[in-house]
Design a protein around this motif. Structure first.
Motif, PDB file in Angstrom:
ATOM      1  N   LEU A   1      70.178   7.551  86.460  1.00 28.90           N
ATOM      2  CA  LEU A   1      70.218   8.283  85.111  1.00 28.90           C
ATOM      3  C   LEU A   1      68.756   8.688  85.017  1.00 28.90           C
ATOM      4  CD1 LEU A   1      72.230   5.832  82.918  1.00 28.90           C
ATOM      5  CD2 LEU A   1      72.900   7.791  83.937  1.00 28.90           C
ATOM      6  N   ALA A   2      68.675   9.892  84.243  1.00 32.54           N
ATOM      7  CA  ALA A   2      67.188  10.333  83.971  1.00 32.54           C
ATOM      8  C   ALA A   2      66.698   9.587  82.584  1.00 32.54           C
ATOM      9  CB  ALA A   2      67.290  11.668  83.811  1.00 32.54           C
ATOM     10  N   ALA A   3      65.703   8.957  82.697  1.00 31.53           N
ATOM     11  CA  ALA A   3      64.932   8.290  81.392  1.00 31.53           C
ATOM     12  C   ALA A   3      63.518   8.244  81.835  1.00 31.53           C
ATOM     13  CB  ALA A   3      65.383   6.814  81.520  1.00 31.53           C
ATOM     14  N   HIS A   4      62.882   8.582  80.461  1.00 30.62           N
ATOM     15  CA  HIS A   4      61.376   8.832  80.489  1.00 30.62           C
ATOM     16  C   HIS A   4      60.790   8.164  79.584  1.00 30.62           C
ATOM     17  CE1 HIS A   4      63.064  12.220  77.982  1.00 30.62           C
ATOM     18  NE2 HIS A   4      61.675  12.038  77.541  1.00 30.62           N
ATOM     19  N   VAL A   5      59.405   7.843  79.680  1.00 30.95           N
ATOM     20  CA  VAL A   5      58.700   7.242  78.690  1.00 30.95           C
ATOM     21  C   VAL A   5      57.955   8.394  77.711  1.00 30.95           C
ATOM     22  CG1 VAL A   5      56.896   5.840  78.158  1.00 30.95           C
ATOM     23  CG2 VAL A   5      58.497   4.875  79.945  1.00 30.95           C
ATOM     24  N   GLU A   6      58.002   8.480  76.407  1.00 30.39           N
ATOM     25  CA  GLU A   6      57.343   9.332  75.692  1.00 30.39           C
ATOM     26  C   GLU A   6      55.905   9.040  75.220  1.00 30.39           C
ATOM     27  OE1 GLU A   6      59.986  10.295  72.488  1.00 30.39           O
ATOM     28  OE2 GLU A   6      61.415  11.570  73.993  1.00 30.39           O
ATOM     29  N   ALA A   7      55.346   9.793  75.196  1.00 30.66           N
ATOM     30  CA  ALA A   7      53.754   9.875  74.502  1.00 30.66           C
ATOM     31  C   ALA A   7      53.937  10.000  73.046  1.00 30.66           C
ATOM     32  CB  ALA A   7      52.821  10.555  75.089  1.00 30.66           C
ATOM     33  N   VAL A   8      54.405   9.156  72.366  1.00 28.20           N
ATOM     34  CA  VAL A   8      54.763   9.574  70.928  1.00 28.20           C
ATOM     35  C   VAL A   8      53.608   9.167  69.971  1.00 28.20           C
ATOM     36  CG1 VAL A   8      57.134   9.234  71.074  1.00 28.20           C
ATOM     37  CG2 VAL A   8      55.607   7.194  70.436  1.00 28.20           C
ATOM     38  N   ALA A   9      53.440   9.950  69.106  1.00 28.23           N
ATOM     39  CA  ALA A   9      52.484   9.561  68.047  1.00 28.23           C
ATOM     40  C   ALA A   9      52.985   8.498  67.164  1.00 28.23           C
ATOM     41  CB  ALA A   9      51.867  10.850  67.136  1.00 28.23           C
ATOM     42  N   LEU A  10      52.600   7.230  67.130  1.00 32.68           N
ATOM     43  CA  LEU A  10      52.904   5.984  66.661  1.00 32.68           C
ATOM     44  C   LEU A  10      52.259   6.013  65.221  1.00 32.68           C
ATOM     45  CD1 LEU A  10      52.480   3.021  68.988  1.00 32.68           C
ATOM     46  CD2 LEU A  10      54.526   4.371  68.453  1.00 32.68           C
ATOM     47  N   GLU A  11      53.249   5.424  64.382  1.00 32.55           N
ATOM     48  CA  GLU A  11      52.723   5.385  63.148  1.00 32.55           C
ATOM     49  C   GLU A  11      51.747   4.023  62.921  1.00 32.55           C
ATOM     50  OE1 GLU A  11      55.624   4.731  59.946  1.00 32.55           O
ATOM     51  OE2 GLU A  11      57.179   5.419  61.118  1.00 32.55           O
ATOM     52  N   PRO A  12      50.795   4.160  62.114  1.00 30.87           N
ATOM     53  CA  PRO A  12      49.735   3.178  61.994  1.00 30.87           C
ATOM     54  C   PRO A  12      50.375   1.932  61.655  1.00 30.87           C
ATOM     55  CG  PRO A  12      49.135   4.996  60.985  1.00 30.87           C
ATOM     56  CD  PRO A  12      50.606   5.363  61.053  1.00 30.87           C
ATOM     57  N   GLY A  13      49.906   0.846  62.223  1.00 28.74           N
ATOM     58  CA  GLY A  13      50.318  -0.680  61.860  1.00 28.74           C
ATOM     59  C   GLY A  13      50.369  -1.453  62.979  1.00 28.74           C
ATOM     60  N   LEU A  14      51.168  -2.605  62.848  1.00 26.12           N
ATOM     61  CA  LEU A  14      51.397  -3.571  63.804  1.00 26.12           C
ATOM     62  C   LEU A  14      52.700  -3.750  64.179  1.00 26.12           C
ATOM     63  CD1 LEU A  14      50.230  -6.028  65.245  1.00 26.12           C
ATOM     64  CD2 LEU A  14      51.378  -7.559  63.487  1.00 26.12           C
ATOM     65  N   HIS A  15      52.903  -3.310  65.668  1.00 28.48           N
ATOM     66  CA  HIS A  15      53.876  -2.935  66.305  1.00 28.48           C
ATOM     67  C   HIS A  15      54.372  -4.255  67.137  1.00 28.48           C
ATOM     68  CE1 HIS A  15      54.521   1.523  65.583  1.00 28.48           C
ATOM     69  NE2 HIS A  15      53.149   1.324  65.394  1.00 28.48           N
ATOM     70  N   LEU A  16      55.463  -5.038  66.563  1.00 28.02           N
ATOM     71  CA  LEU A  16      55.724  -6.187  67.330  1.00 28.02           C
ATOM     72  C   LEU A  16      56.740  -6.004  68.452  1.00 28.02           C
ATOM     73  CD1 LEU A  16      56.160  -8.419  64.101  1.00 28.02           C
ATOM     74  CD2 LEU A  16      54.058  -8.377  65.893  1.00 28.02           C
ATOM     75  N   VAL A  17      56.215  -5.887  69.945  1.00 28.61           N
ATOM     76  CA  VAL A  17      57.088  -5.500  71.103  1.00 28.61           C
ATOM     77  C   VAL A  17      57.745  -6.602  71.458  1.00 28.61           C
ATOM     78  CG1 VAL A  17      57.058  -4.237  72.948  1.00 28.61           C
ATOM     79  CG2 VAL A  17      55.338  -3.685  71.088  1.00 28.61           C
ATOM     80  N   ALA A  18      59.059  -6.625  71.602  1.00 25.41           N
ATOM     81  CA  ALA A  18      60.009  -7.595  72.291  1.00 25.41           C
ATOM     82  C   ALA A  18      59.818  -7.487  73.896  1.00 25.41           C
ATOM     83  CB  ALA A  18      61.242  -7.854  71.986  1.00 25.41           C
ATOM     84  N   THR A  19      59.771  -8.207  74.836  1.00 26.89           N
ATOM     85  CA  THR A  19      59.475  -8.024  76.309  1.00 26.89           C
ATOM     86  C   THR A  19      60.494  -8.816  77.074  1.00 26.89           C
ATOM     87  OG1 THR A  19      57.744  -9.568  76.399  1.00 26.89           O
ATOM     88  CG2 THR A  19      57.162  -7.199  76.050  1.00 26.89           C
ATOM     89  N   PRO A  20      60.620  -8.511  78.332  1.00 30.29           N
ATOM     90  CA  PRO A  20      61.874  -9.257  79.016  1.00 30.29           C
ATOM     91  C   PRO A  20      61.360 -10.772  79.156  1.00 30.29           C
ATOM     92  CG  PRO A  20      61.147  -7.335  80.125  1.00 30.29           C
ATOM     93  CD  PRO A  20      60.233  -7.580  78.930  1.00 30.29           C
TER      94      PRO A  20
END
Length: 315
Positions: A25-44
């Motif tokens: 499958l074709a999947a890619h990571v984007e260089a998005v403009a994140l909204e300001p704030g604290l992003h709580l990232v769940a990881t494996p």
């Protein structure tokens, strides 16, 4: 797709869409403009590919990175080809949280995007991130959830136990006396209970649960999503006799079934209350007896009022 609309397999031997082999499958990571704030990232919690594309986008684009263990985050980013591009990963854990939190809060007030990840799983579940999220929200900064893996929910999902009502209780106390009191507190809750436990103390915890209710069903899940994942199911009595329990290693999650219905006779209830009422108020006696017998406090309180010759709810 409705059955009537699915491509049929004809005499030509052509396979239906559902029978096609798996493809890359074709999947890619984007260089998005994140909204300001604290992003709580769940990881494996084990398998590196369990991370979401959303999480990779955030790690790729956040202006400031913070992690419980900087080496773990750097390794995860390397695996998925996310460059640091000169960004520093700030360590934020139990031992330095009070020192590091002010700097992160300043960055948030300046309108920057901050990504925080714990060692594994969902931030704020048994890690120091909740104070950071609390203080960020209190100062008016936006808090974003980037959902994903969770050892507690993974164990609940595979346990086969009721999931309509559950409680995450965290780690039991290390000392025997404190652990026994702590387990009895949660063992009477009418919900499936999820615990984290050190592999060195799992058998001690199961022994305590055996003393509370030998036939309580317990699921022991270890090394979830990893190579040596193992799930052991049985009653407390069965687990104590299971040889696999003697050599547990790795991350362990315990999932406890709900307590069996308690059948307490009226005479037993009244006798327990009369004993407590000799030295306690009605309210305290009802609370103690309800806890000891695993009954609803409201029902026990009404019986206590009757025994004390009271007809109101005031103590």
């Amino acid at each position: 797709m409705p059955v009537s609309e699915r491509p049929a397999r004809g005499n030509t031997g052509t396979r239906s869409t559902a029978e096609e082999p798996a493809r890359r499958l074709a999947a890619h990571v984007e260089a998005v403009a994140l909204e300001p704030g604290l992003h709580l990232v769940a990881t494996p919690i084990g398998a590196a590919r369990d991370i979401t594309l959303h999480a990779l986008d955030v790690l790729n684009s956040a202006e400031l990175l913070a992690a419980e263990d900087t080496r773990v985050m750097r390794h995860l980013m390397d695996i998925h080809g996310i460059p640091l591009r000169g960004r520093r990963i700030m360590a934020y854990h139990d031992h330095n949280a009070d020192r590091q939190r002010p700097a992160i809060l300043v960055a948030l007030r300046e309108g920057r995007s901050v990504a925080y990840a714990s060692d594994a799983g969902t931030p704020l579940v048994a890690d120091p991130g909740y104070r950071l999220a609390r203080d960020a929200a209190a100062q008016g900064s936006r808090v974003h959830a980037v959902p994903g893996p969770s050892a507690a929910l993974a164990a609940l999902s595979l346990s086969g136990l009721p999931s309509d009502r559950f409680l995450f209780a965290g780690f039991p106390p290390a000392t025997k006396a404190a652990r026994a009191t702590w387990l009895r507190q949660w063992a009477v809750i009418d919900a499936t209970v999820i615990l984290f436990e050190s592999p060195r103390r799992v058998n001690q915890t199961v022994e305590e649960l055996f003393e509370i209710e030998a036939n309580r069903v317990i699921v022991v899940a270890r090394e979830l999503t990893k190579k040596f994942e193992e799930v052991i199911r049985g009653t407390a009595a069965e687990l104590l006799a299971d040889p696999r329990m003697q050599s547990l290693k790795g991350e362990v999650v315990l999932v406890l079934d709900r307590p069996a219905p308690v059948s307490i006779g009226e005479d037993q209830l009244r006798a327990a209350l009369q004993e407590k009422l000799q030295s306690m108020t009605v309210k305290d006696a009802a609370r103690e007896v309800a806890h000891d017998l695993g009954l609803r406090r409201r029902d026990v309180y009404q019986t206590a009022l009757a025994l004390a010759g009271r007809d109101d709810g005031e103590d």
